[in-house]
Design an enzyme around this catalytic site. Structure first.
Site, PDB file in Angstrom:
ATOM      1  N   LYS A 186       0.990  -1.110  -0.072  1.00  0.00           N
ATOM      2  CA  LYS A 186      -0.016  -0.023  -0.247  1.00  0.00           C
ATOM      3  C   LYS A 186       0.761   1.271  -0.007  1.00  0.00           C
ATOM      4  O   LYS A 186       1.501   1.624   1.097  1.00  0.00           O
ATOM      5  CB  LYS A 186      -0.768   0.026   1.211  1.00  0.00           C
ATOM      6  CG  LYS A 186      -2.160   0.828   0.938  1.00  0.00           C
ATOM      7  CD  LYS A 186      -2.290   2.413   0.828  1.00  0.00           C
ATOM      8  CE  LYS A 186      -2.238   2.864   2.013  1.00  0.00           C
ATOM      9  NZ  LYS A 186      -1.806   4.377   1.598  1.00  0.00           N
TER      10      LYS A 186
ATOM     11  N   GLU B 282       9.414   1.522  10.871  1.00  0.00           N
ATOM     12  CA  GLU B 282      10.372   2.550  10.618  1.00  0.00           C
ATOM     13  C   GLU B 282       9.862   4.041  10.710  1.00  0.00           C
ATOM     14  O   GLU B 282       9.218   4.343   9.634  1.00  0.00           O
ATOM     15  CB  GLU B 282      11.007   2.190   9.164  1.00  0.00           C
ATOM     16  CG  GLU B 282      11.700   0.681   8.877  1.00  0.00           C
ATOM     17  CD  GLU B 282      12.674   0.392   9.765  1.00  0.00           C
ATOM     18  OE1 GLU B 282      13.627   1.319  10.415  1.00  0.00           O
ATOM     19  OE2 GLU B 282      13.256  -0.718   9.974  1.00  0.00           O
TER      20      GLU B 282
ATOM     21  N   CYS C 246      14.267  10.807   6.267  1.00  0.00           N
ATOM     22  CA  CYS C 246      13.964  10.602   7.703  1.00  0.00           C
ATOM     23  C   CYS C 246      15.369  10.372   8.302  1.00  0.00           C
ATOM     24  O   CYS C 246      15.334  10.698   9.479  1.00  0.00           O
ATOM     25  CB  CYS C 246      13.464   9.253   7.797  1.00  0.00           C
ATOM     26  SG  CYS C 246      14.229   7.903   6.831  1.00  0.00           S
TER      27      CYS C 246
ATOM     28  N   GLU D 139      10.254  16.275  14.555  1.00  0.00           N
ATOM     29  CA  GLU D 139      10.514  16.106  13.016  1.00  0.00           C
ATOM     30  C   GLU D 139       9.693  17.239  12.184  1.00  0.00           C
ATOM     31  O   GLU D 139       8.400  17.228  12.318  1.00  0.00           O
ATOM     32  CB  GLU D 139      10.157  14.661  12.946  1.00  0.00           C
ATOM     33  CG  GLU D 139      10.754  14.414  11.172  1.00  0.00           C
ATOM     34  CD  GLU D 139      10.083  13.009  10.822  1.00  0.00           C
ATOM     35  OE1 GLU D 139       8.985  12.925  10.836  1.00  0.00           O
ATOM     36  OE2 GLU D 139      11.138  12.496  10.346  1.00  0.00           O
TER      37      GLU D 139
HETATM   38  P1  NAD Z   1       2.368   8.818   7.179  1.00  0.00           P
HETATM   39  O1  NAD Z   1       2.417   7.869   8.607  1.00  0.00           O
HETATM   40  O2  NAD Z   1       1.304   9.694   7.286  1.00  0.00           O
HETATM   41  O3  NAD Z   1       1.773   7.905   5.894  1.00  0.00           O
HETATM   42  C1  NAD Z   1       2.732   6.449   5.891  1.00  0.00           C
HETATM   43  C2  NAD Z   1       1.774   5.509   5.344  1.00  0.00           C
HETATM   44  O4  NAD Z   1       0.698   4.876   5.981  1.00  0.00           O
HETATM   45  C3  NAD Z   1       0.869   5.945   3.884  1.00  0.00           C
HETATM   46  O5  NAD Z   1       0.875   4.990   2.862  1.00  0.00           O
HETATM   47  C4  NAD Z   1      -0.442   6.233   4.424  1.00  0.00           C
HETATM   48  O6  NAD Z   1      -1.644   5.946   3.624  1.00  0.00           O
HETATM   49  C5  NAD Z   1      -0.474   4.814   5.658  1.00  0.00           C
HETATM   50  N1  NAD Z   1      -1.400   5.341   6.629  1.00  0.00           N
HETATM   51  C6  NAD Z   1      -1.598   6.379   7.433  1.00  0.00           C
HETATM   52  N2  NAD Z   1      -2.486   6.091   8.470  1.00  0.00           N
HETATM   53  C7  NAD Z   1      -2.789   4.833   8.434  1.00  0.00           C
HETATM   54  C8  NAD Z   1      -3.474   4.030   9.185  1.00  0.00           C
HETATM   55  N3  NAD Z   1      -4.229   4.374  10.189  1.00  0.00           N
HETATM   56  N4  NAD Z   1      -3.586   2.540   8.778  1.00  0.00           N
HETATM   57  C9  NAD Z   1      -2.870   2.100   8.033  1.00  0.00           C
HETATM   58  N5  NAD Z   1      -2.113   2.862   6.992  1.00  0.00           N
HETATM   59  C10 NAD Z   1      -2.114   4.077   7.523  1.00  0.00           C
HETATM   60  O7  NAD Z   1       3.683   9.253   6.670  1.00  0.00           O
HETATM   61  P2  NAD Z   1       4.194  10.206   5.580  1.00  0.00           P
HETATM   62  O8  NAD Z   1       3.644  11.473   5.954  1.00  0.00           O
HETATM   63  O9  NAD Z   1       3.540   9.249   4.195  1.00  0.00           O
HETATM   64  O10 NAD Z   1       5.718   9.735   5.609  1.00  0.00           O
HETATM   65  C11 NAD Z   1       6.545  10.587   6.251  1.00  0.00           C
HETATM   66  C12 NAD Z   1       7.118  10.245   7.547  1.00  0.00           C
HETATM   67  O11 NAD Z   1       7.785   8.773   7.035  1.00  0.00           O
HETATM   68  C13 NAD Z   1       7.844  10.800   8.376  1.00  0.00           C
HETATM   69  O12 NAD Z   1       7.784  10.578   9.627  1.00  0.00           O
HETATM   70  C14 NAD Z   1       9.499  10.149   7.919  1.00  0.00           C
HETATM   71  O13 NAD Z   1      10.622  10.187   8.843  1.00  0.00           O
HETATM   72  C15 NAD Z   1       9.028   8.842   7.946  1.00  0.00           C
HETATM   73  N6  NAD Z   1       9.897   7.921   7.318  1.00  0.00           N
HETATM   74  C16 NAD Z   1      10.597   6.976   8.011  1.00  0.00           C
HETATM   75  C17 NAD Z   1      11.663   6.067   7.118  1.00  0.00           C
HETATM   76  C18 NAD Z   1      12.674   5.179   8.043  1.00  0.00           C
HETATM   77  O14 NAD Z   1      13.160   4.389   7.370  1.00  0.00           O
HETATM   78  N7  NAD Z   1      12.701   5.419   9.433  1.00  0.00           N
HETATM   79  C19 NAD Z   1      11.995   6.128   5.776  1.00  0.00           C
HETATM   80  C20 NAD Z   1      11.096   7.223   5.195  1.00  0.00           C
HETATM   81  C21 NAD Z   1      10.101   7.862   5.907  1.00  0.00           C
END
Ligand code: NAD
Length: 492
Positions: free
Chosen positions: A183, A258, A291, A392
């Site tokens: 997804k 992550e 990240c 962040e």
């Molecule tokens: P997000 O958590 O809003 O969304 C991430 C994914 O989760 C999306 O596909 C979203 O549709 C899905 N999602 C959201 N709510 C959900 C739920 N209740 N149930 C199931 N799926 C759900 O994050 P974002 O804004 O897309 O990404 C940015 C974040 O990701 C930042 O905090 C960044 O640091 C982090 N990130 C971490 C890493 C790592 O390796 N640690 C790598 C890249 C990004």
């Protein structure tokens, strides 16, 4: 609704539908996907998955599971190698689509990020083969540890590295014998959709890779709540991880997360100051939507002025612009909502008495300030408790603080709830070892950044995550480990 619906993006035809059981499947409603390079450009209306979509995808994965799990590791590896070959043959197309969809610099996508997808797959195909079952004798029995494929794995990715993270996460799941339901994030869904076409071309059996599009709180939530799912591998924000963790707990399903970071970039007086300042200004790359970025610059007091002079010089050289142009070094932010969020952090910092040393507003591109670019911003916080230090931002916003002693520097480095990464600049080997060990983070780089060995563990401490990916860590996660004990001399 099974007829494919496709759009032209760059030079490529991309499906806007889900990919389930080897077929393109639609949904009654859709969501808009726009390009950060020019928000007036709608790239696609993408199928907006719902509970039925999630159920169909899990069913397809479950149906594919027995045959996929029954293949040998080498046979699964051949499939992964074929998919990697097809990716390699399509790098330019994927880079072009990803660039329009989420605006990372096209040259970086072409030369580094998209090829890494093939590397991820080959790495796991080969790494899984190297695994030898642990065998030993004890208490009169022959002991053996066996990895059993676990079942359908849900993989949920964020918008900032859609292609890299999708391939990084699905490679170990597939290698371990688990069919995948991927997804992608709703702000950058297109490169994941291309994976469906590439899987077809590579001859991956139907149902082994399924891709569902849609909103996290809708189809994402339905996927992670499905009791037939055996593993959940998530990358994204701590906020979403809390919801997904609750769903995983209800079904007692292993879950890796992550999450975000607020990494320190520490510069000691004995460091190569120029190299450290250049790397610090490099944290603005990808507009800080990384990240692992070292977003808290911590510099030993005695080299403050020298560091800042060089840091500003390197930061001034950043060129915001169209990510497809080779002269551009700074891409736009992903979405107007994200731009508002980044700007909100800076406004609140100003209001709270933090000092904005550089940047702090929407950047000018082609004489206009109506795009999604944000100036490389540096803030000296009034205190270490400031929101701008503790949360962040995920944009081109760095903080600057100094320290007098190594102990004070380490204490500052470890003073947020995050623990994903750290960067340390020093020429002392002893200090590199000492500080490298003392910084609480899943990965610490000394005098370098983003160099990765894919067999090393990767993950975060604190609210930066749960579990580790990479090498054996991800293969173990995607397996049910069994201990088989046979009474010695009891069998022929
Ligand atoms: P997000 O958590 O809003 O969304 C991430 C994914 O989760 C999306 O596909 C979203 O549709 C899905 N999602 C959201 N709510 C959900 C739920 N209740 N149930 C199931 N799926 C759900 O994050 P974002 O804004 O897309 O990404 C940015 C974040 O990701 C930042 O905090 C960044 O640091 C982090 N990130 C971490 C890493 C790592 O390796 N640690 C790598 C890249 C990004």
């Amino acid at each position: 609704m099974s007829d494919d619906r496709r759009v032209e993006v760059g030079g490529s035809s991309v499906s806007t539908l889900h990919y389930i059981g080897g077929r393109r499947v639609g949904s009654p409603s859709s969501f808009e996907d726009r390009s950060p390079l020019d928000w007036s450009v709608k790239l696609a209306d993408v199928a907006r998955g719902d509970a039925d979509t999630a159920a169909a995808a899990v069913e397809a994965a479950q149906a594919a599971f027995p045959a996929w799990a029954a293949l040998t590791t080498a046979e699964r590896g051949e499939h992964l190698h074929r998919l990697a070959d097809v990716i390699d043959a399509n790098i330019d197309r994927i880079a072009e689509v990803e660039c329009l969809d989420m605006a990372m610099l096209q040259e970086s996508l072409r030369s580094r990020v998209i090829p890494r997808g093939a590397v991820n797959l080959r790495n796991y195909a080969d790494h899984a083969l190297k695994h030898e079952e642990r065998v030993w004798s004890s208490k009169g029995t022959a002991n053996r540890v066996i990895r059993m494929p676990a079942g359908p794995a849900v993989i949920i990715t964020p918008w900032n590295a859609p292609w890299m993270l999708a391939t990084w996460k699905l490679a170990p799941a597939l290698a371990a014998g688990n069919p995948v339901i991927l997804k992608p994030a709703e702000w950058s869904p297109l490169s994941a959709s291309m994976l469906g076409d590439l899987a077809d071309e590579a001859g991956l059996p139907p149902g082994v890779l399924n891709i569902v599009q849609g909103i996290g709180e809708e189809v994402g939530a339905a996927l992670v709540a499905d009791p037939r799912v055996a593993r959940i591998s998530f990358t994204g924000s701590p906020e979403a991880a809390r919801h997904i963790g609750v769903a995983a707990a209800r079904n007692i399903v292993p879950f890796t997360a992550e999450l975000g970071g607020k990494g320190p970039l520490m510069v000691f007086a004995d460091a190569d100051i120029d190299a450290s300042a250049k790397k610090a200004a490099g944290q603005y790359d990808d507009s800080g939507q990384v990240c692992l970025a070292g977003t808290r610059i911590l510099v030993e007091e005695s080299v403050r002025d020298e560091f800042l002079e060089r840091f500003h010089r390197y930061s001034d050289a950043h060129v915001p612009g169209d990510s497809r142009e080779p002269t551009t070094t700074m891409s736009p932010l992903i979405h107007p909502d994200h731009l508002a969020s980044v700007d909100g952090f800076v406004r609140r910092a100003r209001d709270a008495g933090d000092r904005v040393v550089r940047g702090g507003r929407v950047a000018e591109v082609d004489g206009r300030r109506d795009g999604l670019w944000y100036e490389p911003t540096l803030i000296e916080p009034a205190s270490n408790d400031a929101e701008i230090v503790q949360r962040e931002v995920f944009g081109p916003v760095l903080t600057f603080q100094t320290f007098a002693t190594e102990e004070e520097g380490v204490a500052l480095a470890n003073s947020t709830p995050y623990g994903l990464s750290g960067i340390v600049y020093t020429t002392s080997r002893e200090r590199a070892e000492r500080v490298g060990r003392a910084v609480r983070a899943g990965t610490v780089w000394v005098n370098t950044f983003l160099v990765r060995d894919l067999t090393a563990p990767f993950g975060g401490c604190g609210i930066s995550g749960i579990g580790r990916e990479g090498g054996d860590y991800a293969l173990d996660f995607h397996s049910d480990l069994k201990t088989l004990q046979i009474l010695e001399d009891s069998t022929g």
